[in-house]
Design an enzyme around this catalytic site. Sequence first.
Site, mmCIF file in Angstrom:
data_model
loop_
_atom_site.group_PDB
_atom_site.id
_atom_site.type_symbol
_atom_site.label_atom_id
_atom_site.label_comp_id
_atom_site.label_asym_id
_atom_site.label_seq_id
_atom_site.Cartn_x
_atom_site.Cartn_y
_atom_site.Cartn_z
ATOM 1 N N PRO A 1 0.620 -1.277 0.211
ATOM 2 C CA PRO A 1 -0.004 0.160 -0.043
ATOM 3 C C PRO A 1 0.966 1.328 -0.005
ATOM 4 O O PRO A 1 0.349 2.479 -0.551
ATOM 5 C CB PRO A 1 -0.939 0.045 1.145
ATOM 6 C CG PRO A 1 -0.869 -1.647 1.744
ATOM 7 C CD PRO A 1 0.567 -2.248 1.071
ATOM 8 N N GLU B 1 0.744 -8.811 8.558
ATOM 9 C CA GLU B 1 0.864 -7.620 8.843
ATOM 10 C C GLU B 1 1.875 -6.508 7.988
ATOM 11 O O GLU B 1 1.622 -5.561 7.518
ATOM 12 C CB GLU B 1 1.448 -7.052 10.204
ATOM 13 C CG GLU B 1 1.490 -5.761 10.958
ATOM 14 C CD GLU B 1 0.089 -5.078 10.611
ATOM 15 O OE1 GLU B 1 -0.138 -3.655 10.565
ATOM 16 O OE2 GLU B 1 -0.832 -5.894 10.565
ATOM 17 N N ARG C 1 0.465 -8.152 -21.665
ATOM 18 C CA ARG C 1 -0.265 -8.055 -22.788
ATOM 19 C C ARG C 1 0.331 -6.931 -23.932
ATOM 20 O O ARG C 1 -0.101 -6.597 -24.881
ATOM 21 C CB ARG C 1 -1.950 -7.492 -22.577
ATOM 22 C CG ARG C 1 -1.840 -6.174 -21.595
ATOM 23 C CD ARG C 1 -3.172 -5.647 -21.276
ATOM 24 N NE ARG C 1 -4.234 -5.659 -22.246
ATOM 25 C CZ ARG C 1 -4.264 -4.838 -23.116
ATOM 26 N NH1 ARG C 1 -3.410 -3.588 -22.973
ATOM 27 N NH2 ARG C 1 -5.146 -4.646 -24.075
ATOM 28 N N ASP D 1 -5.429 1.680 -26.219
ATOM 29 C CA ASP D 1 -6.004 1.379 -24.858
ATOM 30 C C ASP D 1 -6.383 2.756 -23.999
ATOM 31 O O ASP D 1 -5.444 3.683 -24.382
ATOM 32 C CB ASP D 1 -5.008 0.595 -24.145
ATOM 33 C CG ASP D 1 -5.085 -0.792 -24.421
ATOM 34 O OD1 ASP D 1 -6.179 -1.226 -25.079
ATOM 35 O OD2 ASP D 1 -3.974 -1.653 -24.139
#
Length: 242
Positions: free
Chosen positions: A89, A116, A154, A169
Amino acid sequence: MRIDFLTLFPAMFEGVLGQSILKKAQEKNAVHFNVINFRDYADDKHQNVDDYPYGGGAGMVLKPQPIFDAVEAIKKESETKPRIILVCPQGVTYTQKKAEELAKEEHLLFICGHYEGYDDRIREHLVTDEISIGDFVLTGGELPSMVIADSVVRLLPDVLGNEDSPVLDSFSSGLLEHPHYTRPGDFRGMKVPDVLLSGNHKFIDEWREKESLRRTAERRPDLLNNYPLSKKQKQWLKEFEK
């Protein structure tokens, strides 16, 4: 390209890596995946990979030893130096630009944590990139690493079959992608725009460019802040505002 995943849950990768574009990429030898359980590198008889955090607190922290040993083993037998990615994160938010950057590498190595968190010496001394796929928390790094791998693979040559696909895209051009339609031309009274049936590719290309800009202005206007608008596109934006 070679992509390694260090994980405590190898089975999570079986369905994703063995289906669709990722499967085809492997069959074309565009990519080779290795899923490695770093518990196999634990140096105690119980194969412990985590321990209580120094200073107290909730949860368990991944120990440095198994992950260091696993990374060092991979480096030793690899012909290329891996780009080592920690999915967490605290990392930089993942973007299409980052995907395009990683697609130029020969070897990616993902460290998928659980519990954790990681002993910070892993972050400080092993990792080249810390990446987050969004401002939310998951139970582990397996899903984010698969998301990133999918977006990178991709982009590799010949993987999608159509070389224009990744170029057009959303985000690759700086704008969101234009709307798409297919048969039938009239479905329950909902009709395909006439221009797409005209056969005039100049008009079609202009319509797609305009609709791409319209969709971006409506849904992600922040993308236009640094986008180099042409004179024609600026005029279209004025039309949209009216």
